[in-house]
Write a protein that holds these residues in place. Structure first.
Motif, PDB file in Angstrom:
ATOM      1  N   CYS A  17       0.838  -1.185   0.000  1.00  0.00           N
ATOM      2  CA  CYS A  17       0.000   0.000   0.000  1.00  0.00           C
ATOM      3  C   CYS A  17       0.884   1.250   0.000  1.00  0.00           C
ATOM      4  O   CYS A  17       1.799   1.363   0.809  1.00  0.00           O
ATOM      5  CB  CYS A  17      -0.914  -0.001   1.225  1.00  0.00           C
ATOM      6  SG  CYS A  17      -1.980   1.457   1.351  1.00  0.00           S
ATOM      7  N   THR A  18       0.603   2.164  -0.900  1.00  0.00           N
ATOM      8  CA  THR A  18       1.383   3.397  -0.984  1.00  0.00           C
ATOM      9  C   THR A  18       1.004   4.381   0.124  1.00  0.00           C
ATOM     10  O   THR A  18       1.711   5.353   0.342  1.00  0.00           O
ATOM     11  CB  THR A  18       1.182   4.069  -2.352  1.00  0.00           C
ATOM     12  OG1 THR A  18      -0.206   4.303  -2.564  1.00  0.00           O
ATOM     13  CG2 THR A  18       1.729   3.202  -3.467  1.00  0.00           C
ATOM     14  N   GLN A  19      -0.087   4.110   0.808  1.00  0.00           N
ATOM     15  CA  GLN A  19      -0.539   5.019   1.868  1.00  0.00           C
ATOM     16  C   GLN A  19       0.014   4.628   3.237  1.00  0.00           C
ATOM     17  O   GLN A  19       0.499   5.474   3.978  1.00  0.00           O
ATOM     18  CB  GLN A  19      -2.066   5.045   1.902  1.00  0.00           C
ATOM     19  CG  GLN A  19      -2.647   6.103   2.799  1.00  0.00           C
ATOM     20  CD  GLN A  19      -4.113   6.302   2.526  1.00  0.00           C
ATOM     21  OE1 GLN A  19      -4.501   6.485   1.383  1.00  0.00           O
ATOM     22  NE2 GLN A  19      -4.917   6.239   3.567  1.00  0.00           N
ATOM     23  N   CYS A  20      -0.072   3.326   3.578  1.00  0.00           N
ATOM     24  CA  CYS A  20       0.363   2.906   4.917  1.00  0.00           C
ATOM     25  C   CYS A  20       1.497   1.875   4.909  1.00  0.00           C
ATOM     26  O   CYS A  20       2.053   1.562   5.954  1.00  0.00           O
ATOM     27  CB  CYS A  20      -0.823   2.365   5.713  1.00  0.00           C
ATOM     28  SG  CYS A  20      -1.413   0.763   5.154  1.00  0.00           S
ATOM     29  N   GLY A  21       1.802   1.299   3.743  1.00  0.00           N
ATOM     30  CA  GLY A  21       2.914   0.359   3.645  1.00  0.00           C
ATOM     31  C   GLY A  21       2.566  -1.094   3.898  1.00  0.00           C
ATOM     32  O   GLY A  21       3.423  -1.964   3.783  1.00  0.00           O
ATOM     33  N   LYS A  22       1.330  -1.394   4.249  1.00  0.00           N
ATOM     34  CA  LYS A  22       0.925  -2.781   4.501  1.00  0.00           C
ATOM     35  C   LYS A  22       0.656  -3.502   3.176  1.00  0.00           C
ATOM     36  O   LYS A  22       0.485  -2.885   2.133  1.00  0.00           O
ATOM     37  CB  LYS A  22      -0.339  -2.825   5.363  1.00  0.00           C
ATOM     38  CG  LYS A  22      -0.181  -2.166   6.707  1.00  0.00           C
ATOM     39  CD  LYS A  22       0.803  -2.935   7.567  1.00  0.00           C
ATOM     40  CE  LYS A  22       0.866  -2.277   8.943  1.00  0.00           C
ATOM     41  NZ  LYS A  22       1.776  -2.922   9.824  1.00  0.00           N
ATOM     42  N   GLN A  23       0.590  -4.831   3.240  1.00  0.00           N
ATOM     43  CA  GLN A  23       0.318  -5.624   2.044  1.00  0.00           C
ATOM     44  C   GLN A  23      -1.154  -5.510   1.647  1.00  0.00           C
ATOM     45  O   GLN A  23      -2.040  -5.653   2.484  1.00  0.00           O
ATOM     46  CB  GLN A  23       0.671  -7.090   2.271  1.00  0.00           C
ATOM     47  CG  GLN A  23       0.490  -7.937   1.028  1.00  0.00           C
ATOM     48  CD  GLN A  23       0.998  -9.348   1.212  1.00  0.00           C
ATOM     49  OE1 GLN A  23       1.927  -9.576   1.983  1.00  0.00           O
ATOM     50  NE2 GLN A  23       0.404 -10.278   0.529  1.00  0.00           N
ATOM     51  N   MET A  24      -1.389  -5.274   0.355  1.00  0.00           N
ATOM     52  CA  MET A  24      -2.756  -5.173  -0.161  1.00  0.00           C
ATOM     53  C   MET A  24      -3.269  -6.556  -0.530  1.00  0.00           C
ATOM     54  O   MET A  24      -2.489  -7.477  -0.775  1.00  0.00           O
ATOM     55  CB  MET A  24      -2.798  -4.238  -1.367  1.00  0.00           C
ATOM     56  CG  MET A  24      -2.412  -2.812  -1.004  1.00  0.00           C
ATOM     57  SD  MET A  24      -2.553  -1.683  -2.381  1.00  0.00           S
ATOM     58  CE  MET A  24      -4.281  -1.234  -2.217  1.00  0.00           C
ATOM     59  N   VAL A  25      -4.594  -6.690  -0.582  1.00  0.00           N
ATOM     60  CA  VAL A  25      -5.254  -7.965  -0.852  1.00  0.00           C
ATOM     61  C   VAL A  25      -6.025  -7.859  -2.160  1.00  0.00           C
ATOM     62  O   VAL A  25      -6.707  -6.861  -2.406  1.00  0.00           O
ATOM     63  CB  VAL A  25      -6.223  -8.314   0.305  1.00  0.00           C
ATOM     64  CG1 VAL A  25      -6.993  -9.574   0.011  1.00  0.00           C
ATOM     65  CG2 VAL A  25      -5.474  -8.417   1.613  1.00  0.00           C
ATOM     66  N   ASP A  26      -5.923  -8.893  -2.998  1.00  0.00           N
ATOM     67  CA  ASP A  26      -6.696  -8.936  -4.240  1.00  0.00           C
ATOM     68  C   ASP A  26      -8.159  -9.174  -3.895  1.00  0.00           C
ATOM     69  O   ASP A  26      -8.512 -10.179  -3.295  1.00  0.00           O
ATOM     70  CB  ASP A  26      -6.176 -10.050  -5.142  1.00  0.00           C
ATOM     71  CG  ASP A  26      -6.951 -10.177  -6.442  1.00  0.00           C
ATOM     72  OD1 ASP A  26      -7.604  -9.205  -6.867  1.00  0.00           O
ATOM     73  OD2 ASP A  26      -6.896 -11.264  -7.054  1.00  0.00           O
ATOM     74  N   SER A  27      -9.006  -8.227  -4.275  1.00  0.00           N
ATOM     75  CA  SER A  27     -10.439  -8.351  -4.008  1.00  0.00           C
ATOM     76  C   SER A  27     -11.199  -8.938  -5.191  1.00  0.00           C
ATOM     77  O   SER A  27     -12.407  -9.110  -5.118  1.00  0.00           O
ATOM     78  CB  SER A  27     -11.022  -6.971  -3.661  1.00  0.00           C
ATOM     79  OG  SER A  27     -10.422  -6.486  -2.488  1.00  0.00           O
ATOM     80  N   GLY A  28     -10.501  -9.221  -6.276  1.00  0.00           N
ATOM     81  CA  GLY A  28     -11.128  -9.818  -7.446  1.00  0.00           C
ATOM     82  C   GLY A  28     -11.175  -8.875  -8.635  1.00  0.00           C
ATOM     83  O   GLY A  28     -10.649  -7.771  -8.598  1.00  0.00           O
ATOM     84  N   ARG A  29     -11.813  -9.349  -9.705  1.00  0.00           N
ATOM     85  CA  ARG A  29     -11.934  -8.538 -10.914  1.00  0.00           C
ATOM     86  C   ARG A  29     -12.776  -7.309 -10.622  1.00  0.00           C
ATOM     87  O   ARG A  29     -13.824  -7.411  -9.980  1.00  0.00           O
ATOM     88  CB  ARG A  29     -12.588  -9.331 -12.042  1.00  0.00           C
ATOM     89  CG  ARG A  29     -11.743 -10.446 -12.581  1.00  0.00           C
ATOM     90  CD  ARG A  29     -12.402 -11.152 -13.731  1.00  0.00           C
ATOM     91  NE  ARG A  29     -13.763 -11.546 -13.370  1.00  0.00           N
ATOM     92  CZ  ARG A  29     -14.767 -11.616 -14.221  1.00  0.00           C
ATOM     93  NH1 ARG A  29     -14.600 -11.333 -15.475  1.00  0.00           N
ATOM     94  NH2 ARG A  29     -15.949 -11.987 -13.805  1.00  0.00           N
ATOM     95  N   LEU A  30     -12.340  -6.182 -11.101  1.00  0.00           N
ATOM     96  CA  LEU A  30     -13.063  -4.937 -10.892  1.00  0.00           C
ATOM     97  C   LEU A  30     -14.483  -5.029 -11.430  1.00  0.00           C
ATOM     98  O   LEU A  30     -15.424  -4.547 -10.821  1.00  0.00           O
ATOM     99  CB  LEU A  30     -12.312  -3.788 -11.573  1.00  0.00           C
ATOM    100  CG  LEU A  30     -12.959  -2.421 -11.475  1.00  0.00           C
ATOM    101  CD1 LEU A  30     -13.005  -1.963 -10.021  1.00  0.00           C
ATOM    102  CD2 LEU A  30     -12.222  -1.423 -12.330  1.00  0.00           C
ATOM    103  N   MET A  31     -14.655  -5.708 -12.550  1.00  0.00           N
ATOM    104  CA  MET A  31     -15.959  -5.813 -13.209  1.00  0.00           C
ATOM    105  C   MET A  31     -16.992  -6.528 -12.346  1.00  0.00           C
ATOM    106  O   MET A  31     -18.188  -6.319 -12.502  1.00  0.00           O
ATOM    107  CB  MET A  31     -15.823  -6.535 -14.545  1.00  0.00           C
ATOM    108  CG  MET A  31     -14.923  -5.791 -15.511  1.00  0.00           C
ATOM    109  SD  MET A  31     -14.381  -6.822 -16.891  1.00  0.00           S
ATOM    110  CE  MET A  31     -13.114  -7.810 -16.119  1.00  0.00           C
ATOM    111  N   ASP A  32     -16.541  -7.361 -11.427  1.00  0.00           N
ATOM    112  CA  ASP A  32     -17.465  -8.113 -10.573  1.00  0.00           C
ATOM    113  C   ASP A  32     -18.195  -7.222  -9.574  1.00  0.00           C
ATOM    114  O   ASP A  32     -19.156  -7.643  -8.949  1.00  0.00           O
ATOM    115  CB  ASP A  32     -16.721  -9.216  -9.820  1.00  0.00           C
ATOM    116  CG  ASP A  32     -16.257 -10.324 -10.735  1.00  0.00           C
ATOM    117  OD1 ASP A  32     -16.677 -10.353 -11.913  1.00  0.00           O
ATOM    118  OD2 ASP A  32     -15.456 -11.160 -10.283  1.00  0.00           O
ATOM    119  N   PHE A  33     -17.742  -5.978  -9.417  1.00  0.00           N
ATOM    120  CA  PHE A  33     -18.330  -5.055  -8.453  1.00  0.00           C
ATOM    121  C   PHE A  33     -19.328  -4.086  -9.083  1.00  0.00           C
ATOM    122  O   PHE A  33     -19.889  -3.252  -8.391  1.00  0.00           O
ATOM    123  CB  PHE A  33     -17.235  -4.257  -7.734  1.00  0.00           C
ATOM    124  CG  PHE A  33     -16.372  -5.117  -6.863  1.00  0.00           C
ATOM    125  CD1 PHE A  33     -16.746  -5.417  -5.564  1.00  0.00           C
ATOM    126  CD2 PHE A  33     -15.197  -5.656  -7.353  1.00  0.00           C
ATOM    127  CE1 PHE A  33     -15.953  -6.220  -4.766  1.00  0.00           C
ATOM    128  CE2 PHE A  33     -14.391  -6.457  -6.562  1.00  0.00           C
ATOM    129  CZ  PHE A  33     -14.777  -6.746  -5.273  1.00  0.00           C
TER     130      PHE A  33
END
Length: 80
Positions: A17-33
């Motif tokens: 994460c560019t904001q806090c430095g923690k590891q980001m998680v894949d939430s899936g394909r953007l289109m699914d939302f």
């Protein structure tokens, strides 16, 4: 026909994460939302409607990555 290595479990992408430095998680394909039915729609058809020029060629799959700590979202284009 191209396949997304993330959607098909062939590869994992680890992003910091560019904001806090923690590891980001894949939430899936953007289109699914987009709506209730978008996960069931034809992928190539959804790419034509997503508003990203990178996906219209059918060579990139947009994934939503979320930081579980600060909730920052980022769209990452995965090469198919």
């Amino acid at each position: 026909m191209s396949i997304c290595p993330i959607c098909n479990g062939l590869r994992e992408v680890y992003l910091q994460c560019t904001q806090c430095g923690k590891q980001m998680v894949d939430s899936g394909r953007l289109m699914d939302f987009y709506d209730d039915y978008s996960p069931y729609m034809e992928i190539d058809l959804m790419k034509m409607e997503d508003g990203y020029s990178d996906t219209n060629s059918g060579k990139k799959c947009p994934h939503l990555y979320t930081c579980p700590t600060c909730q920052k979202d980022e769209v990452i284009f995965i090469k198919e």
